[in-house]
Design a protein around this motif. Sequence first.
Motif, short mmCIF file in Angstrom:
data_model
loop_
_atom_site.label_atom_id
_atom_site.label_comp_id
_atom_site.label_asym_id
_atom_site.label_seq_id
_atom_site.Cartn_x
_atom_site.Cartn_y
_atom_site.Cartn_z
N LYS A 62 0.83 -1.21 0.00
CA LYS A 62 0.00 0.00 0.00
C LYS A 62 0.86 1.26 0.00
O LYS A 62 0.45 2.30 -0.49
N ARG A 63 2.07 1.15 0.54
CA ARG A 63 3.00 2.28 0.51
C ARG A 63 3.32 2.67 -0.94
O ARG A 63 3.39 3.85 -1.28
N LYS A 64 3.52 1.66 -1.78
CA LYS A 64 3.82 1.93 -3.19
C LYS A 64 2.68 2.66 -3.87
O LYS A 64 2.90 3.36 -4.85
N LYS A 65 1.47 2.52 -3.35
CA LYS A 65 0.29 3.20 -3.92
C LYS A 65 0.05 4.56 -3.25
O LYS A 65 -0.94 5.22 -3.53
N GLY A 66 0.95 4.94 -2.34
CA GLY A 66 0.82 6.24 -1.68
C GLY A 66 -0.17 6.27 -0.53
O GLY A 66 -0.60 7.34 -0.10
N LEU A 67 -0.54 5.10 -0.01
CA LEU A 67 -1.53 5.03 1.07
C LEU A 67 -0.91 4.85 2.45
O LEU A 67 -1.62 4.90 3.46
N PHE A 68 0.40 4.61 2.51
CA PHE A 68 1.12 4.51 3.78
C PHE A 68 2.44 5.25 3.65
O PHE A 68 3.05 5.25 2.57
N ASP A 69 2.89 5.83 4.73
CA ASP A 69 4.27 6.28 4.87
C ASP A 69 4.89 5.43 5.97
O ASP A 69 4.28 5.25 7.04
#
Length: 182
Positions: A38-45
């Motif tokens: 999900k990080r790769k999709k910009g939904l997590f840092d």
Amino acid sequence: MTMLRDAVAANRLEEVRRLYEASFPKSEKKPFGFIMKKRKKGLFDVLSIEDGEGRFCGLAIMMLSGGRALLDYLAIAPRCQSSGFGSRTLEELGERYGKERIVVEIESTAGDGDSTGESGLRLRRKAFYLRNGMVPMAFVVNLFGVEMEVLTFGSALTFEQYHAIYKEVLPKGMAGKVRLQP
């Protein structure tokens, strides 16, 4: 001095993953692979907390959606605890995301009067966030079977706005398990 950095180097990500696995009960953890996907999709840092010399001192994992940043996980490495890293991290998160956008969940302290054991830990955790300027919202949620209080830095937040974070980031079946507590 505390510094927040995106955890990108393989060795730093491994330190984050190890502290994450050690710091939270299995029932409260999302699979680390899910977070990274999900990080790769910009939904997590996935952030590393470092001291002034770049040594790893903790982690902050933020769930991002709808202009909000939910502090999903915060853990300070044992050797760095009680040194102000948690408070400084909250300050830096406010600078990075805007205080009005930050949301935090903590296990409910309703009925907690015992200052020892798990009850005492929940009370100390809430006191930490209150000391650092956060305020509880007027609603409590049932998060996958656990009663949770929701806090912000004072910005108004409705249950619907809060729930929208989960609807965007989690699979539909899981997001449906986040409910307003009567």
